[in-house]
Motif scaffolding. Structure first.
Motif, mmCIF file in Angstrom:
data_model
loop_
_atom_site.group_PDB
_atom_site.id
_atom_site.type_symbol
_atom_site.label_atom_id
_atom_site.label_comp_id
_atom_site.label_asym_id
_atom_site.label_seq_id
_atom_site.Cartn_x
_atom_site.Cartn_y
_atom_site.Cartn_z
ATOM 1 N N VAL A 1 3.603 -13.227 -5.131
ATOM 2 C CA VAL A 1 4.707 -11.708 -5.698
ATOM 3 C C VAL A 1 5.362 -12.565 -5.468
ATOM 4 O O VAL A 1 6.633 -12.685 -7.172
ATOM 5 C CB VAL A 1 4.804 -10.815 -5.416
ATOM 6 C CG1 VAL A 1 5.388 -9.791 -6.634
ATOM 7 C CG2 VAL A 1 3.102 -9.937 -5.409
ATOM 8 N N PHE B 1 -0.040 -4.675 1.238
ATOM 9 C CA PHE B 1 0.944 -5.683 1.344
ATOM 10 C C PHE B 1 1.307 -6.452 2.279
ATOM 11 O O PHE B 1 2.189 -7.284 3.440
ATOM 12 C CB PHE B 1 2.329 -5.497 0.121
ATOM 13 C CG PHE B 1 1.992 -4.931 -1.257
ATOM 14 C CD1 PHE B 1 2.294 -6.726 -1.895
ATOM 15 C CD2 PHE B 1 1.370 -4.319 -1.731
ATOM 16 C CE1 PHE B 1 1.641 -6.253 -3.660
ATOM 17 C CE2 PHE B 1 0.992 -4.042 -2.939
ATOM 18 C CZ PHE B 1 1.190 -5.522 -4.135
ATOM 19 N N PHE C 1 0.825 -8.650 -8.452
ATOM 20 C CA PHE C 1 1.311 -7.213 -7.778
ATOM 21 C C PHE C 1 0.345 -6.483 -7.587
ATOM 22 O O PHE C 1 -0.245 -5.797 -6.715
ATOM 23 C CB PHE C 1 2.660 -6.827 -8.476
ATOM 24 C CG PHE C 1 3.422 -5.203 -8.187
ATOM 25 C CD1 PHE C 1 3.802 -5.063 -6.376
ATOM 26 C CD2 PHE C 1 3.047 -4.564 -7.922
ATOM 27 C CE1 PHE C 1 4.115 -3.778 -6.001
ATOM 28 C CE2 PHE C 1 3.230 -2.779 -7.250
ATOM 29 C CZ PHE C 1 3.951 -2.940 -6.302
#
Length: 542
Positions: free
Chosen positions: A45, A195, A261
């Motif tokens: 990202v 993440f 994302f």
């Protein structure tokens, strides 16, 4: 055929904006997010955000240059105005090299993406699976590829207005599909814990973020300059060009960051628990990334739309880049060292010869190119070389042609212009040593062709050798730094962590200020610009 300079001004703001946006939204969104995740993990990202920032600085530069000098193939002409024919040809050669291979890349992306679907793979396979030709187009694939290139060429032969009008419709589709994909996939599945999976947010360190830039991120975001390349056919470039470039860049940057994302959030935790080598878990994920993801989250209808878009999106970009390649060779044809046929147009103002050359060379590229991934780094580095000329040219032209009216001005040029040049050089460095030295050789081949043309035509281009003498140390320095750095095959990893980045920046600044000091004088620049007066002073002709 008409002579040079007879391009017709028929493209408005939305046509220009859609040309740039259509170039930005191509195969990059279909394949770039997966590649970035494999190289940088969740931190990919950041790669998109960093690339957007770097390319936005360069977009600002193109916005001012394109509006002040609305000429066809601006990427080749701007350095010609500031540093003479040798620099102009070199920039044009780099521009043409990257542009002419993007159309076949987009064709290959579409074929590869569709070929990953089970039914197609079994009943109409277009890619060799085994042997020395594994990964290359087979007979049916080659036929489909050539047919697509013929279609791209036919659209371009219809003229710039037909190109921009048809492209506008395609770009609306191309933009809507990834927006829908973001919304649907995020709604059906989003796991925040992804993440931190597979080694944490930075599983490959900050250098993974840098490496992802040339593995598809910069390639996906490039293309904003296409409106400037078509400036010679813009209806009102002083009003529309800068807005078109910056609007397209902003839309593309936001969309790509959102795609990355959402993709990471939608992955199956089991597929990334042990690392990011195969984020989607299955072999087709190497190609049909978003198609595979849509099936995984249970959205069959979205998967079908994505398959359609896998053809439309790359094809739309391919059409635009056939046009861009033609306008760049058109600009090169305005140099006396190159064949003048490149700068000729038909009665409708279409550069037919340049379009056909771009189509033929692009079609010949299908043979040796094995994959979308392999080509991306080469095209990205060539694009960075093209981009690097722009801030140099603008800094020089602001001094030697500063009285020219400008509908848009780069903010804080003393900071933005050298920073933009550094950004382009960092992209070249992160592309890796192997890519850099090969491109340096390709640039040398181009200069040799130019020298032969100059000698045969007796143009006296050697008189501007002093203005271009900075280019030799620039290319050589990039190769040496690449060899001492840590990116790409053959690099020695001698420069310490972060010191390599500082070395690239220091080297870039030295080249920047030296190159600006070697610009043409005011009279020489005025003479160079006057050669394109028939395009720049379009208002007087209207």
């Amino acid at each position: 055929m008409n002579g040079a300079g007879q391009l017709q001004r028929s493209v408005g703001f939305y046509g220009l904006m859609f040309v740039s946006l259509g170039s930005i939204i191509g195969s990059g969104w279909l394949l770039g997010a997966l590649n970035a995740a494999q190289v940088a993990g969740p931190a990919s990202v950041l790669s998109w955000i960093l690339a957007a920032g770097m390319l936005t600085l360069l977009a600002l530069v193109y916005a001012e240059l394109g509006a002040a000098y609305p000429v066809a193939g601006g990427g080749a002409r701007f350095p010609y105005y500031s540093h003479g024919p040798i620099a102009g040809f070199t920039a044009g050669w780099a521009s043409w090299l990257q542009a002419v291979f993007i159309a076949p890349i987009e064709v290959l992306a579409a074929i590869t993406y569709v070929n990953s679907v089970g039914w197609v793979n079994q009943h109409f396979n277009m890619i060799n699976k085994v042997g020395p030709s594994a990964g290359l187009l087979n007979g049916p694939g080659l036929v489909v590829a050539v047919i697509l290139m013929i279609v791209f060429t036919a659209i371009n032969l219809g003229g710039a207005k037909f190109l921009s009008d048809s492209n506008s419709i395609v770009v609306i589709w191309k933009t809507a599909v990834p927006v829908i994909a973001v919304g649907v996939v995020a709604y059906l599945k989003f796991i925040p814990a992804n993440f931190h999976a597979g080694g944490g947010f930075l599983p490959f360190g900050v250098h993974g973020v840098f490496a992802a830039l040339t593995g598809g991120v910069v390639f996906a975001l490039q293309g904003f300059e296409q409106a400037a390349q078509l400036a010679g056919e813009a209806r009102d470039p002083k009003k529309d060009l800068s807005r078109a470039i910056l609007t397209a860049m902003a839309i593309g940057a936001v969309l790509y960051a959102a795609l990355q994302f959402v993709m990471i959030g939608a992955l199956n935790p089991a597929d990334i628990a042990g690392g990011w080598k195969r984020p989607l878990g299955t072999d087709p994920s190497d190609y049909g990334a978003w198609y595979t993801l849509a099936l995984a989250v249970g959205s069959l209808w979205l998967a079908k739309i994505l398959l359609i878009d896998a053809v439309i999106s790359p094809a739309g970009t391919g059409v635009v880049y056939v046009a861009t390649s033609a306008r760049l060779s058109y600009a090169l044809g305005e140099e006396r060292e190159m064949p003048t046929a490149l700068a000729s147009t038909n009665k409708n103002g279409v550069p037919v010869v340049s379009i056909l050359v771009a189509a033929v060379v692009g079609s010949l590229a299908f043979g040796p190119f094995k994959s979308w991934n392999a080509l991306v780094s080469v095209v990205t580095a060539a694009t960075a070389i093209m981009y690097a000329f722009a801030p140099l040219s603008l800094a020089a032209l602001q001094k030697i042609d500063g009285a020219r009216p400008r509908s848009y001005r780069v903010p804080m040029p003393a900071i933005v212009l050298p920073t933009a040049f550094c950004c382009a050089n960092l992209i070249i460095y992160w592309g890796g040593f192997e890519t850099t030295w090969k491109l340096a050789c390709a640039m040398l081949v181009g200069l040799m062709l130019f020298a032969i043309g100059a000698w045969r035509a007796g143009t006296g281009a050697q008189r501007t050798l002093r203005n271009a003498m900075w280019m030799g140390p620039w290319f050589a320095g990039q190769v040496i730094i690449g060899a001492l750095g840590r990116y790409g095959n053959g690099s020695r990893n001698i420069l310490p962590n972060w010191i390599d980045v500082l070395v690239v920046i220091a080297f870039s600044l030295a080249i920047f200020y030296w190159a600006v000091s070697l610009a043409l004088n005011e009279q020489e620049a005025a003479t160079a610009v006057a050669k394109d007066a028939h395009q720049i002073n379009y208002e007087m002709r209207a």
